[in-house]
Write a protein that holds these residues in place. Structure first.
Motif, PDB file in Angstrom:
ATOM      1  N   TYR A 172     -13.402  12.911  -1.115  1.00 12.03           N
ATOM      2  CA  TYR A 172     -14.209  13.654   1.171  1.00 12.03           C
ATOM      3  C   TYR A 172     -14.187  14.591   0.880  1.00 12.03           C
ATOM      4  N   SER A 196      -5.564   0.781  -4.614  1.00  9.58           N
ATOM      5  CA  SER A 196      -6.173   1.026  -3.509  1.00  9.58           C
ATOM      6  C   SER A 196      -6.928   1.685  -4.185  1.00  9.58           C
ATOM      7  N   LYS A 197      -7.320   2.968  -4.193  1.00  9.02           N
ATOM      8  CA  LYS A 197      -8.752   4.003  -4.679  1.00  9.02           C
ATOM      9  C   LYS A 197      -8.542   3.577  -6.009  1.00  9.02           C
ATOM     10  N   ASN A 218      -6.334  14.511   0.865  1.00  7.26           N
ATOM     11  CA  ASN A 218      -7.102  13.822   1.799  1.00  7.26           C
ATOM     12  C   ASN A 218      -6.849  14.593   3.115  1.00  7.26           C
ATOM     13  N   ILE A 270      -2.174   9.299  -4.250  1.00  9.54           N
ATOM     14  CA  ILE A 270      -2.586   8.048  -4.196  1.00  9.54           C
ATOM     15  C   ILE A 270      -4.119   8.066  -5.017  1.00  9.54           C
ATOM     16  N   TYR A 271      -4.572   9.821  -5.259  1.00  9.01           N
ATOM     17  CA  TYR A 271      -6.057   9.921  -5.738  1.00  9.01           C
ATOM     18  C   TYR A 271      -6.192  10.877  -7.225  1.00  9.01           C
ATOM     19  N   ASP A 291       2.140  12.144  -2.371  1.00  6.49           N
ATOM     20  CA  ASP A 291       1.440  10.775  -2.449  1.00  6.49           C
ATOM     21  C   ASP A 291       0.523  11.595  -3.003  1.00  6.49           C
ATOM     22  N   ARG A 297      -4.058  -4.793  -0.439  1.00  8.04           N
ATOM     23  CA  ARG A 297      -2.476  -3.352   0.470  1.00  8.04           C
ATOM     24  C   ARG A 297      -1.397  -3.759  -0.737  1.00  8.04           C
ATOM     25  N   ASN A 299       0.459  15.792  -0.194  1.00 10.76           N
ATOM     26  CA  ASN A 299      -0.752  15.360  -0.857  1.00 10.76           C
ATOM     27  C   ASN A 299      -1.474  15.920  -2.151  1.00 10.76           C
ATOM     28  N   TYR A 358       1.270  10.953   8.481  1.00 16.09           N
ATOM     29  CA  TYR A 358       2.081  11.098   8.494  1.00 16.09           C
ATOM     30  C   TYR A 358       2.427  12.540   9.606  1.00 16.09           C
ATOM     31  N   GLY A 362       0.603  -0.868  -0.126  1.00 12.36           N
ATOM     32  CA  GLY A 362      -0.041   0.149   0.046  1.00 12.36           C
ATOM     33  C   GLY A 362       1.338   0.878  -0.451  1.00 12.36           C
ATOM     34  N   ALA A 363       0.242   2.483  -0.209  1.00 10.26           N
ATOM     35  CA  ALA A 363       0.967   3.632  -0.422  1.00 10.26           C
ATOM     36  C   ALA A 363       1.741   4.581   1.276  1.00 10.26           C
ATOM     37  N   THR A 364       0.492   3.118   2.228  1.00  7.99           N
ATOM     38  CA  THR A 364       1.243   3.522   4.089  1.00  7.99           C
ATOM     39  C   THR A 364       2.324   2.930   3.456  1.00  7.99           C
ATOM     40  N   THR A 381      -8.874  -1.256  -1.955  1.00  8.43           N
ATOM     41  CA  THR A 381      -8.886  -0.896  -0.454  1.00  8.43           C
ATOM     42  C   THR A 381      -7.306  -2.100   0.566  1.00  8.43           C
ATOM     43  N   TYR A 422      -3.082  14.212   6.006  1.00  3.92           N
ATOM     44  CA  TYR A 422      -4.075  12.688   6.381  1.00  3.92           C
ATOM     45  C   TYR A 422      -3.136  12.340   7.205  1.00  3.92           C
ATOM     46  N   ALA A 425      -0.881   3.739  -5.512  1.00  3.52           N
ATOM     47  CA  ALA A 425      -1.272   1.979  -5.039  1.00  3.52           C
ATOM     48  C   ALA A 425      -2.171   1.751  -6.036  1.00  3.52           C
TER      49      ALA A 425
HETATM   50  C1  LIG Z   1      -3.815  10.632   0.771  1.00  2.43           C
HETATM   51  C2  LIG Z   1      -3.636   8.937   1.543  1.00  2.43           C
HETATM   52  N1  LIG Z   1      -2.675   8.428   1.389  1.00  2.43           N
HETATM   53  C3  LIG Z   1      -2.753   7.095   1.895  1.00  2.43           C
HETATM   54  C4  LIG Z   1      -3.978   6.448   2.250  1.00  2.43           C
HETATM   55  C5  LIG Z   1      -3.641   4.994   2.348  1.00  2.43           C
HETATM   56  O1  LIG Z   1      -2.998   4.121   1.129  1.00  2.43           O
HETATM   57  P1  LIG Z   1      -3.003   2.344   1.116  1.00  2.43           P
HETATM   58  O2  LIG Z   1      -4.681   2.022   1.535  1.00  2.43           O
HETATM   59  O3  LIG Z   1      -3.009   2.406  -0.176  1.00  2.43           O
HETATM   60  O4  LIG Z   1      -2.233   2.129   2.585  1.00  2.43           O
HETATM   61  C6  LIG Z   1      -4.645   6.744   1.783  1.00  2.43           C
HETATM   62  C7  LIG Z   1      -6.147   6.126   2.798  1.00  2.43           C
HETATM   63  O5  LIG Z   1      -6.606   6.681   3.100  1.00  2.43           O
HETATM   64  C8  LIG Z   1      -4.770   8.477   2.030  1.00  2.43           C
HETATM   65  O6  LIG Z   1      -6.178   9.348   1.486  1.00  2.43           O
END
Ligand SMILES: Cc1ncc(COP(=O)(O)O)c(C=O)c1O
Length: 368
Positions: free
Chosen positions: A299, A213-214, A152, A182-183, A180, A222, A148, A106, A77-79, A219, A103, A211
């Protein structure tokens, strides 16, 4: 809030996960990969075919040439991509600039990597920043800025002018950007996603995170990645190897299929999300919320002052217990909780029946 939502049988508009299906061809690809016994460890920094698909997509969409052999690390995941990147470049005591609201992860990422966060405010209603405040946050101790976009929780999409200003500071202070993105495909009203790595002077100092995920509604799979210059990637890969070894092999195989979906997939995705955004804005505005119209991500940040509650946490608890709707208190996106006291964030990655149920429940809500 997800736990409270379950406890109170509330509609969960807090955590950012869709409640509708992932694309059939992506799910089928995962099933086929497991059936074909892609069930053992992939190469620790990512299956070759998946890295090649990531590189091909960046070339196609962002015009960015990425070497899949030396510049990509596939993570859980991006996490994990974010914490691996932070741990790879930050030495204890280094400073990291973070836009606020941010987010939630961080903050802990900074603590875990030993970074000292320097916060810079994004100001409503358009979530712009004061260039002087940003410049003042940079200095000789700055190692990186975390960005980001699309954002988010605010829905802000950073403009080229804003990114140029950030780039100038990164170059001046020899700092990285950890971006980041991801969106990246969830954009409205003609907003354009610009990847920081494409700006002149940033290719060597940008770490790009995204990622599956979105973009592909998975999601829970991972699977994400970090893209960076070869030397930086070598460090990220080391951290990643010792943190997690690797992301799920069959889901990387399916990811390679996902990343090759045609342009029409992304157009449909953005169109569907634009309709969901309108639906959610209508529901919230009729219920008495002041909404900050997002230009990206999924969001809506709201202002809750009209409801007369002491703070965001009190109101969120009331909503989940008495109205049956879960949202995220604004304070969770700020270093000083007082700064988010009048905000609540709602996720709109939901199907129509969820919107209908939320609308019915909001009918019970009265302004204070
Ligand atoms: C800005 C941001 N980065 C990363 C994530 C998490 O990403 P991942 O599910 O790929 O770990 C989220 C999930 O809400 C997010 O909003």
């Amino acid at each position: 809030m997800t736990r409270l939502a379950l406890q109170h049988n509330a509609i969960n508009l807090s955590q950012g996960f869709p409640d509708f299906p992932a694309p059939a061809e992506v799910k089928r690809a995962a099933q086929q990969a497991i059936e074909a016994d892609v069930n053992q460890y992939a190469i620790t920094w990512g299956a070759k075919a998946f890295r090649e698909a990531i590189a091909a997509k960046y070339a196609r969409v962002q015009g960015l040439a990425v070497d899949p052999e030396r510049e990509i690390t596939v993570c859980c995941g991006a996490t994990e991509a974010m914490i691996s990147s932070m741990m790879a470049i930050v030495n204890p005591g280094d400073e990291v600039v973070v836009f606020e609201p941010f987010y939630e992860n961080y903050g802990p990422d900074a603590i875990l990597s030993g970074a000292i966060p320097r916060f810079v405010k994004l100001q409503p209603p358009d979530w712009s920043f004061d260039p002087a405040e940003l410049a003042a946050a940079f200095g000789p101790a700055t190692k990186a800025i975390i960005l980001n976009t699309p954002n988010n929780p605010t829905g802000k999409v950073f403009t080229r002018g804003e990114l140029d200003a950030i780039r100038d500071l990164c170059v001046r202070w020899d700092a990285f950007s950890i971006s980041d993105e991801i969106y990246e495909h969830l954009l409205y009203d003609g907003a354009e996603h610009i990847s920081m790595a494409t700006l002149e002077g940033m290719r060597e100092r940008a770490i790009t995170i995204s990622a599956l995920s979105k973009t592909y509604t998975v999601t829970g799979w991972r699977v994400g990645w970090a893209i960076a210059a070869p030397e930086v990637t070598a460090a990220i890969r080391k951290v990643h190897d010792f943190l997690t070894v690797g992301a799920a092999a069959p889901l990387q195989a399916a990811g390679a299929v996902a990343l090759q979906l045609p342009e029409s997939y992304y157009e449909g995705l953005a169109r569907d999300y634009a309709a969901r955004r309108e639906r959610m804005l209508g529901i919230l505005e009729r219920a008495g919320f002041r909404c900050f119209r997002p230009r990206g991500a999924y969001y809506i940040m709201t202002d809750i002052a009209a409801f007369g509650f002491r703070d965001d946490v009190d109101f969120a608890k009331y909503l989940v217990r008495e109205i049956g709707i879960a949202a995220v208190p604004g304070s969770s996106f700020y270093n000083d909780p007082a700064d988010g006291r009048t905000h609540l964030r709602f996720a709109f990655c939901k199907k129509e029946s969820t919107f209908q149920a939320a609308e019915e429940r909001f009918a019970k809500l009265r302004r204070g």
